[in-house]
Design a protein around this motif. Sequence first.
Motif, PDB file in Angstrom:
ATOM      1  N   GLY A  55      -6.294  75.987 -45.788  1.00 35.01           N
ATOM      2  CA  GLY A  55      -4.987  74.841 -46.357  1.00 35.01           C
ATOM      3  C   GLY A  55      -3.806  74.744 -47.410  1.00 35.01           C
ATOM      4  N   ASP A  56      -3.438  73.931 -47.965  1.00 33.62           N
ATOM      5  CA  ASP A  56      -2.277  74.155 -48.437  1.00 33.62           C
ATOM      6  C   ASP A  56      -3.818  72.918 -49.859  1.00 33.62           C
ATOM      7  N   PRO A  57      -3.398  74.087 -51.102  1.00 34.70           N
ATOM      8  CA  PRO A  57      -4.820  73.159 -51.654  1.00 34.70           C
ATOM      9  C   PRO A  57      -4.598  71.845 -51.589  1.00 34.70           C
ATOM     10  N   VAL A  58      -2.382  71.629 -52.431  1.00 33.89           N
ATOM     11  CA  VAL A  58      -1.892  70.695 -52.774  1.00 33.89           C
ATOM     12  C   VAL A  58      -2.264  69.590 -51.702  1.00 33.89           C
ATOM     13  N   ARG A  59      -1.956  69.344 -50.322  1.00 35.71           N
ATOM     14  CA  ARG A  59      -3.153  68.197 -49.257  1.00 35.71           C
ATOM     15  C   ARG A  59      -4.151  68.100 -49.633  1.00 35.71           C
ATOM     16  N   GLN A  60      -5.234  68.892 -50.030  1.00 38.21           N
ATOM     17  CA  GLN A  60      -6.326  69.355 -50.099  1.00 38.21           C
ATOM     18  C   GLN A  60      -6.470  68.272 -51.366  1.00 38.21           C
ATOM     19  N   ALA A  61      -6.284  68.654 -52.600  1.00 37.46           N
ATOM     20  CA  ALA A  61      -5.719  67.644 -53.907  1.00 37.46           C
ATOM     21  C   ALA A  61      -5.706  66.473 -53.295  1.00 37.46           C
ATOM     22  N   GLU A  62      -4.375  65.929 -52.416  1.00 38.26           N
ATOM     23  CA  GLU A  62      -4.632  64.872 -51.813  1.00 38.26           C
ATOM     24  C   GLU A  62      -5.561  63.921 -51.277  1.00 38.26           C
TER      25      GLU A  62
ATOM     26  N   CYS B 129      -7.607  62.530 -53.159  1.00 40.41           N
ATOM     27  CA  CYS B 129      -7.519  61.704 -54.101  1.00 40.41           C
ATOM     28  C   CYS B 129      -7.629  59.788 -53.485  1.00 40.41           C
ATOM     29  N   ARG B 130      -7.070  60.385 -52.033  1.00 41.68           N
ATOM     30  CA  ARG B 130      -7.356  58.959 -50.943  1.00 41.68           C
ATOM     31  C   ARG B 130      -8.542  58.863 -50.579  1.00 41.68           C
ATOM     32  N   ARG B 131      -9.678  59.561 -50.456  1.00 37.57           N
ATOM     33  CA  ARG B 131     -10.665  59.167 -50.420  1.00 37.57           C
ATOM     34  C   ARG B 131     -10.980  59.096 -51.655  1.00 37.57           C
ATOM     35  N   LEU B 132     -11.634  58.596 -52.929  1.00 36.63           N
ATOM     36  CA  LEU B 132     -11.721  58.326 -53.925  1.00 36.63           C
ATOM     37  C   LEU B 132     -11.323  57.002 -54.188  1.00 36.63           C
TER      38      LEU B 132
ATOM     39  N   PRO C 159       4.134  49.614 -50.691  1.00 35.04           N
ATOM     40  CA  PRO C 159       5.445  50.533 -50.195  1.00 35.04           C
ATOM     41  C   PRO C 159       4.356  51.646 -49.686  1.00 35.04           C
ATOM     42  N   HIS C 160       5.314  52.501 -48.110  1.00 41.31           N
ATOM     43  CA  HIS C 160       4.701  53.087 -48.261  1.00 41.31           C
ATOM     44  C   HIS C 160       5.027  54.774 -48.793  1.00 41.31           C
ATOM     45  N   ARG C 161       6.119  54.475 -49.255  1.00 42.34           N
ATOM     46  CA  ARG C 161       5.892  56.235 -50.210  1.00 42.34           C
ATOM     47  C   ARG C 161       5.485  56.204 -51.605  1.00 42.34           C
ATOM     48  N   LEU C 162       4.899  55.051 -52.001  1.00 40.41           N
ATOM     49  CA  LEU C 162       4.230  54.674 -53.164  1.00 40.41           C
ATOM     50  C   LEU C 162       2.729  54.710 -52.971  1.00 40.41           C
ATOM     51  N   ARG C 163       2.315  55.243 -51.509  1.00 41.18           N
ATOM     52  CA  ARG C 163       0.723  54.877 -51.858  1.00 41.18           C
ATOM     53  C   ARG C 163       0.449  56.409 -51.504  1.00 41.18           C
ATOM     54  N   GLN C 164       0.473  57.021 -51.759  1.00 36.23           N
ATOM     55  CA  GLN C 164      -0.189  58.550 -51.873  1.00 36.23           C
ATOM     56  C   GLN C 164       0.383  59.352 -54.620  1.00 36.23           C
ATOM     57  N   PRO C 165       1.654  58.446 -53.952  1.00 34.73           N
ATOM     58  CA  PRO C 165       1.454  58.655 -55.947  1.00 34.73           C
ATOM     59  C   PRO C 165       0.657  57.886 -56.203  1.00 34.73           C
ATOM     60  N   PHE C 166       0.214  56.679 -56.065  1.00 34.36           N
ATOM     61  CA  PHE C 166      -0.523  55.617 -56.344  1.00 34.36           C
ATOM     62  C   PHE C 166      -2.478  56.728 -56.568  1.00 34.36           C
ATOM     63  N   TYR C 167      -2.022  56.542 -54.622  1.00 39.45           N
ATOM     64  CA  TYR C 167      -3.921  57.258 -54.812  1.00 39.45           C
ATOM     65  C   TYR C 167      -4.221  58.343 -55.671  1.00 39.45           C
ATOM     66  N   ASN C 168      -3.462  59.511 -56.395  1.00 36.81           N
ATOM     67  CA  ASN C 168      -3.492  60.448 -56.774  1.00 36.81           C
ATOM     68  C   ASN C 168      -3.511  59.282 -58.703  1.00 36.81           C
ATOM     69  N   ILE C 169      -2.356  58.874 -59.209  1.00 40.46           N
ATOM     70  CA  ILE C 169      -2.909  58.507 -60.454  1.00 40.46           C
ATOM     71  C   ILE C 169      -4.857  57.346 -60.121  1.00 40.46           C
ATOM     72  N   TYR C 170      -4.926  57.181 -59.605  1.00 40.59           N
ATOM     73  CA  TYR C 170      -5.664  56.513 -59.502  1.00 40.59           C
ATOM     74  C   TYR C 170      -7.375  56.999 -59.438  1.00 40.59           C
ATOM     75  N   ALA C 171      -7.051  58.622 -58.803  1.00 36.18           N
ATOM     76  CA  ALA C 171      -8.067  60.013 -58.682  1.00 36.18           C
ATOM     77  C   ALA C 171      -8.247  60.265 -59.627  1.00 36.18           C
ATOM     78  N   PHE C 172      -7.143  59.980 -61.228  1.00 36.18           N
ATOM     79  CA  PHE C 172      -7.761  60.723 -62.628  1.00 36.18           C
ATOM     80  C   PHE C 172      -8.168  59.882 -63.047  1.00 36.18           C
ATOM     81  N   CYS C 173      -7.591  58.074 -62.651  1.00 37.05           N
ATOM     82  CA  CYS C 173      -8.439  57.578 -64.241  1.00 37.05           C
ATOM     83  C   CYS C 173      -9.932  57.291 -63.532  1.00 37.05           C
ATOM     84  N   ARG C 174      -9.954  57.138 -62.274  1.00 37.24           N
ATOM     85  CA  ARG C 174     -11.213  57.027 -61.994  1.00 37.24           C
ATOM     86  C   ARG C 174     -12.640  58.383 -62.118  1.00 37.24           C
ATOM     87  N   THR C 175     -12.044  59.903 -62.033  1.00 38.15           N
ATOM     88  CA  THR C 175     -12.839  60.690 -62.209  1.00 38.15           C
ATOM     89  C   THR C 175     -13.631  60.754 -64.066  1.00 38.15           C
TER      90      THR C 175
END
Length: 289
Positions: free
Chosen positions: A3-10, A13-16, A32-48
């Motif tokens: 699959g698309d590696p970027v989508r897999q990465a996202e 991030c959602r799972r984390l 807002p819906h448009r910000l959910r995935q970006p916030f998941y991505n930031i959170y995944a960085f901090c959590r990891t």
Amino acid sequence: MKGDPVRQAERECRRLARSHYENFLVASVLLPHRLRQPFYNIYAFCRTADDLADESATPEAALRALSEFQASLDATFQGHPADGIFLALAKTIPPFRLDQTPFDDLLDAFRQDQHQTRYETVDELNNYCRRSANPVGRIVLRMAEADDNETDLALSDQICTGLQLANFWQDVARDYAIGRIYIPQSELRSFGISESQFDSMASNRSTDKALKRLIQHQCNQTEAFFHRGMPLCDRVPHWLGRSLRLFAGGGLATLDAIRAIDFDVMRKRPKVSKTTQARLVLRSLIARR
């Protein structure tokens, strides 16, 4: 076919993010819906990064892992992201014009935890919070396009420092078990508490009167951080104000949970009940300017 590696990465991030109850609620209900995935991505960085710092076998192993993580972060901001969550982070950086400095500050604080386990003064501890907690608030303000005012940045720092300090007073016993004391040494001396007393309290799973008084003092001081920062909720976009009320309310609820056990933090880790968490979310959902 892969699959698309970027989508897999996202997806990762959602799972984390969704593996942590309160963070999932904030991301899924208040943003807002448009910000959910970006916030998941930031959170995944901090959590990891946090997990690398706290769950590595030794401080030396943590420093090696954090060094590799720093190199991946550098490459990501240079346009050459590594695999995994850095692909998702790389997709988040350009549209929000994210600066690398807050991310560097977070990693610097995590590295500091590997070699500094005591803090002499309140100012020294607050300087640690400036790098361990405040960068997260500044990243969020940038994503909300609400970071062009120094007053708002300072108010955000108050809330984030308050959250970090509340977590310290909640986890006094847990931190001591891994060799850390975040209560400033000058404060311990002022209340007549020695490190040998910590050993005794940890062994007996009890908190003596002097430490209870000190924790009460620290909670009162920390509560002031939240009250000083709360005006930010009415100065930012409404969705962010609701989220800030939830986070600040959670911090204040943590302080209340410490008070509810009579500051006996060496015996029992105070927790905010699920009922209180749900009430905070509901309050944030119906909050109005």
